[in-house]
Structure formats: structure tokens, C-alpha cells
Scaffold this motif. Structure first.
Motif, PDB file in Angstrom:
ATOM      1  N   ASP A  56       0.833  -1.206   0.000  1.00 23.57           N
ATOM      2  CA  ASP A  56       0.000   0.000   0.000  1.00 23.57           C
ATOM      3  C   ASP A  56       0.865   1.252   0.000  1.00 23.57           C
ATOM      4  N   GLN A  57       1.942   1.222   0.792  1.00 20.47           N
ATOM      5  CA  GLN A  57       2.853   2.370   0.848  1.00 20.47           C
ATOM      6  C   GLN A  57       3.619   2.521  -0.470  1.00 20.47           C
ATOM      7  N   ALA A  58       3.948   1.377  -1.079  1.00 19.18           N
ATOM      8  CA  ALA A  58       4.640   1.425  -2.372  1.00 19.18           C
ATOM      9  C   ALA A  58       3.754   2.079  -3.429  1.00 19.18           C
ATOM     10  N   ILE A  59       2.468   1.774  -3.402  1.00 14.09           N
ATOM     11  CA  ILE A  59       1.518   2.395  -4.339  1.00 14.09           C
ATOM     12  C   ILE A  59       1.528   3.912  -4.152  1.00 14.09           C
ATOM     13  N   GLU A  60       1.560   4.350  -2.884  1.00 15.01           N
ATOM     14  CA  GLU A  60       1.519   5.778  -2.579  1.00 15.01           C
ATOM     15  C   GLU A  60       2.779   6.510  -3.044  1.00 15.01           C
ATOM     16  N   ILE A  61       3.856   5.771  -3.278  1.00  6.44           N
ATOM     17  CA  ILE A  61       5.101   6.371  -3.772  1.00  6.44           C
ATOM     18  C   ILE A  61       5.205   6.255  -5.282  1.00  6.44           C
ATOM     19  N   VAL A  62       4.988   5.038  -5.794  1.00  5.24           N
ATOM     20  CA  VAL A  62       5.210   4.753  -7.212  1.00  5.24           C
ATOM     21  C   VAL A  62       4.202   5.458  -8.116  1.00  5.24           C
ATOM     22  N   VAL A  63       2.912   5.308  -7.816  1.00  2.66           N
ATOM     23  CA  VAL A  63       1.882   5.840  -8.714  1.00  2.66           C
ATOM     24  C   VAL A  63       1.912   7.369  -8.808  1.00  2.66           C
ATOM     25  N   PRO A  64       2.017   8.115  -7.709  1.00  2.00           N
ATOM     26  CA  PRO A  64       2.131   9.577  -7.847  1.00  2.00           C
ATOM     27  C   PRO A  64       3.326  10.010  -8.706  1.00  2.00           C
ATOM     28  N   ARG A  65       4.437   9.289  -8.601  1.00  2.00           N
ATOM     29  CA  ARG A  65       5.588   9.609  -9.472  1.00  2.00           C
ATOM     30  C   ARG A  65       5.240   9.347 -10.937  1.00  2.00           C
ATOM     31  N   ALA A  66       4.536   8.254 -11.175  1.00  2.44           N
ATOM     32  CA  ALA A  66       4.123   7.938 -12.547  1.00  2.44           C
ATOM     33  C   ALA A  66       3.164   8.994 -13.082  1.00  2.44           C
ATOM     34  N   LEU A 102      11.259 -15.591  -1.056  1.00  7.18           N
ATOM     35  CA  LEU A 102      10.047 -14.824  -1.368  1.00  7.18           C
ATOM     36  C   LEU A 102       9.905 -14.624  -2.861  1.00  7.18           C
ATOM     37  N   ASN A 103       8.688 -14.848  -3.342  1.00  8.03           N
ATOM     38  CA  ASN A 103       8.357 -14.558  -4.733  1.00  8.03           C
ATOM     39  C   ASN A 103       7.080 -13.727  -4.754  1.00  8.03           C
ATOM     40  N   ILE A 104       7.160 -12.534  -5.365  1.00  3.23           N
ATOM     41  CA  ILE A 104       6.015 -11.623  -5.439  1.00  3.23           C
ATOM     42  C   ILE A 104       5.655 -11.395  -6.901  1.00  3.23           C
ATOM     43  N   GLY A 105       4.370 -11.426  -7.190  1.00  2.00           N
ATOM     44  CA  GLY A 105       3.890 -11.122  -8.529  1.00  2.00           C
ATOM     45  C   GLY A 105       2.829 -10.026  -8.485  1.00  2.00           C
ATOM     46  N   ILE A 106       2.916  -9.088  -9.418  1.00  4.30           N
ATOM     47  CA  ILE A 106       1.912  -8.019  -9.530  1.00  4.30           C
ATOM     48  C   ILE A 106       1.314  -8.117 -10.931  1.00  4.30           C
ATOM     49  N   ARG A 107       0.020  -8.389 -11.001  1.00  4.12           N
ATOM     50  CA  ARG A 107      -0.625  -8.584 -12.295  1.00  4.12           C
ATOM     51  C   ARG A 107      -1.874  -7.707 -12.412  1.00  4.12           C
ATOM     52  N   ASN A 108      -2.242  -7.469 -13.657  1.00  2.12           N
ATOM     53  CA  ASN A 108      -3.477  -6.718 -13.958  1.00  2.12           C
ATOM     54  C   ASN A 108      -3.528  -5.365 -13.221  1.00  2.12           C
ATOM     55  N   LEU A 109      -2.430  -4.650 -13.297  1.00  2.00           N
ATOM     56  CA  LEU A 109      -2.391  -3.322 -12.684  1.00  2.00           C
ATOM     57  C   LEU A 109      -3.261  -2.356 -13.485  1.00  2.00           C
ATOM     58  N   LYS A 110      -4.210  -1.740 -12.803  1.00  2.00           N
ATOM     59  CA  LYS A 110      -5.110  -0.779 -13.453  1.00  2.00           C
ATOM     60  C   LYS A 110      -5.110   0.521 -12.662  1.00  2.00           C
ATOM     61  N   VAL A 111      -5.120   1.625 -13.389  1.00  2.00           N
ATOM     62  CA  VAL A 111      -5.221   2.949 -12.769  1.00  2.00           C
ATOM     63  C   VAL A 111      -6.350   3.687 -13.461  1.00  2.00           C
ATOM     64  N   PHE A 166       7.505  -0.754  -9.173  1.00  2.00           N
ATOM     65  CA  PHE A 166       7.097  -1.915  -8.382  1.00  2.00           C
ATOM     66  C   PHE A 166       8.143  -3.037  -8.404  1.00  2.00           C
ATOM     67  N   PRO A 167       8.799  -3.314  -9.543  1.00  5.07           N
ATOM     68  CA  PRO A 167       9.864  -4.324  -9.516  1.00  5.07           C
ATOM     69  C   PRO A 167      11.002  -3.953  -8.559  1.00  5.07           C
ATOM     70  N   TYR A 168      11.299  -2.671  -8.443  1.00  5.33           N
ATOM     71  CA  TYR A 168      12.338  -2.236  -7.498  1.00  5.33           C
ATOM     72  C   TYR A 168      11.894  -2.521  -6.071  1.00  5.33           C
ATOM     73  N   TRP A 169      10.613  -2.284  -5.782  1.00  7.39           N
ATOM     74  CA  TRP A 169      10.066  -2.585  -4.458  1.00  7.39           C
ATOM     75  C   TRP A 169      10.112  -4.091  -4.194  1.00  7.39           C
ATOM     76  N   ILE A 170       9.754  -4.880  -5.197  1.00  7.61           N
ATOM     77  CA  ILE A 170       9.789  -6.340  -5.052  1.00  7.61           C
ATOM     78  C   ILE A 170      11.197  -6.815  -4.716  1.00  7.61           C
ATOM     79  N   LYS A 171      12.183  -6.258  -5.409  1.00  8.04           N
ATOM     80  CA  LYS A 171      13.579  -6.644  -5.175  1.00  8.04           C
ATOM     81  C   LYS A 171      13.983  -6.374  -3.730  1.00  8.04           C
ATOM     82  N   ASN A 172      13.568  -5.234  -3.199  1.00 11.58           N
ATOM     83  CA  ASN A 172      13.892  -4.902  -1.809  1.00 11.58           C
ATOM     84  C   ASN A 172      13.194  -5.833  -0.827  1.00 11.58           C
TER      85      ASN A 172
END
Length: 206
Positions: free
Chosen positions: A62-72, A134-143, A116-122
Motif C-alpha cells: 500500500d505504501q509502495a503504491i503511494e510512492i510509485v503511482v504519484p511519481r508515474a 520470497l516470490n512476489i507477482g503483480i498482475r493486472n495493474l489498473k489505474v 514496483f519491480p524495485y520494491w519487489i527486489k527490496n
């Protein structure tokens, strides 16, 4: 009499040996039981740590969304204002920036170390330090626009945590997050003035 004394001595020796063997057997069983109990406790502790880490990852997304999406969003608006042309698909381009750090396949400096891939790596590094894979997947991202003041970010988040020979935890959740756009530049205003004037989105008190 001598034979009788010898028999008593033999019987006493057998009795003593039987008692010693029984005691040793009890000690072995107790040690084995204690060992199994310790293993059970250790496994339970690790499973609790695993679940706590999973919950932490989910909250951190949730915090990653608040950082990544506003930058995008900022990168998208800069492109519109500088080039004087609207985005062909705002949702698709914001998603591209959030995942790939590119806009129309061109790297965007503003998105460096903010995808988001940078966040996943961390997150994977953090899990590794705690002894988990740990394996994380992010799919069907919609804005998409939720209302006049917010964008709705939606994504399918999959989390797979594993510790070999101990336990594994796999979860798939749909994450939704509102991102306020108050304070961002209004792209329509910039387009109408050919980028010569800008106007921030503000919520009227009336």
C-alpha cells in the motif's frame, strides 16, 4: 551356601542392570520427547514469523503504491505539458511507468528506483535476510479515475513465502488504493494553453 550366595549376587546384578537400563530408556525417551517439543516450538515460531512477514509485505505494498503511482502521474503530466499532446491511454501509460519505469518504452528518469519491480527486489532481500525465499507477482495493474479528486489503483498481488523443509505460505489478494490527485497540474488546462499556463487541481471548499 556359597552357591546360594552366588545366585543372590547374580540376581542382584540382573536387577541392577534392569534398573539401569530402564532409567537409561526413560532418559532417552525424555530427551527424544524434549527434542520433538523443541522442534515443534521452533517450527511454530518460524510459521508465526512467516505470517508476520507476509502481513508486513501486504501493508508495505500500500505504501509502495503511494510512492510509485504519484511519481508515474507526475511523469505523465510532464510529458503532456512538454509535448503539448495528450496520452493515448492514461491508465496504460501510468501502469507502464509504474512497472517498467518507461513511457512509450523510453526510460523516465523520475521513475528511477521508484517502480514496483524495485520494491519487489527490496522485499525479496528483506525476506532472504530473515531466512525465507520470497516470490512476489503483480498482475493486472489498473489505474482509473474514481472521482473528480482520486484515482483508483487496482492490482492482483501474489505472495509466496517459503522456508525449505519447514513451511510455505501462498496468498493471492486484490489490492485497491485511492490516490488523491489534488495538487497535481491539470493536463486539460495545459493542453488548452499549449503548455504556456498551468493550473493545479484544487478542491473547492464550496
Amino acid at each position: 551356601v556359597l552357591f546360594s550366595g552366588q545366585m543372590k549376587g547374580i540376581m542382584f546384578s540382573f536387577l541392577l542392570i534392569s534398573i539401569v537400563l530402564s532409567i537409561l530408556a526413560l532418559i532417552f525417551l525424555y530427551a527424544r520427547f524434549s527434542s520433538l517439543k523443541e522442534e515443534e516450538i521452533a517450527t511454530k515460531v518460524r510459521m508465526e514469523e512467516m505470517y508476520a512477514l507476509y502481513r508486513g509485505i501486504e501493508r508495505d505494498f500500500d505504501q509502495a503504491i503511494e510512492i510509485v503511482v504519484p511519481r508515474a502521474i507526475s511523469a505523465s503530466l510532464s510529458h503532456v505539458i512538454i509535448n503539448g499532446t495528450p496520452l493515448d491511454d492514461a491508465s496504460k501509460r501510468i501502469a507502464e511507468l509504474s512497472i517498467n519505469g518507461t513511457l512509450y518504452s523510453i526510460p523516465e528518469p523520475l521513475m528511477e528506483n521508484s517502480t514496483f519491480p524495485y520494491w519487489i527486489k527490496n522485499m525479496e532481500k528483506l525476506a532472504s535476510l530473515r531466512g525465507f525465499f520470497l516470490n512476489i507477482g503483480i498482475r493486472n495493474l489498473k489505474v482509473e479515475q474514481a472521482d473528480s479528486w482520486n484515482l483508483l489503483v487496482e492490482a492482483n498481488l501474489s505472495i509466496n513465502l517459503t522456508e525449505e523443509d519447514v513451511a510455505s505460505l501462498e496468498k493471492n489478494v486484490v489490492k485497491k488504493k485511492l490516490i488523491p490527485i489534488i495538487g497535481f497540474e491539470d493536463p486539460i488546462y495545459a493542453l488548452k494553453t499549449n503548455g504556456t499556463l498551468t493550473n493545479s487541481i484544487l478542491k473547492s471548499p464550496y
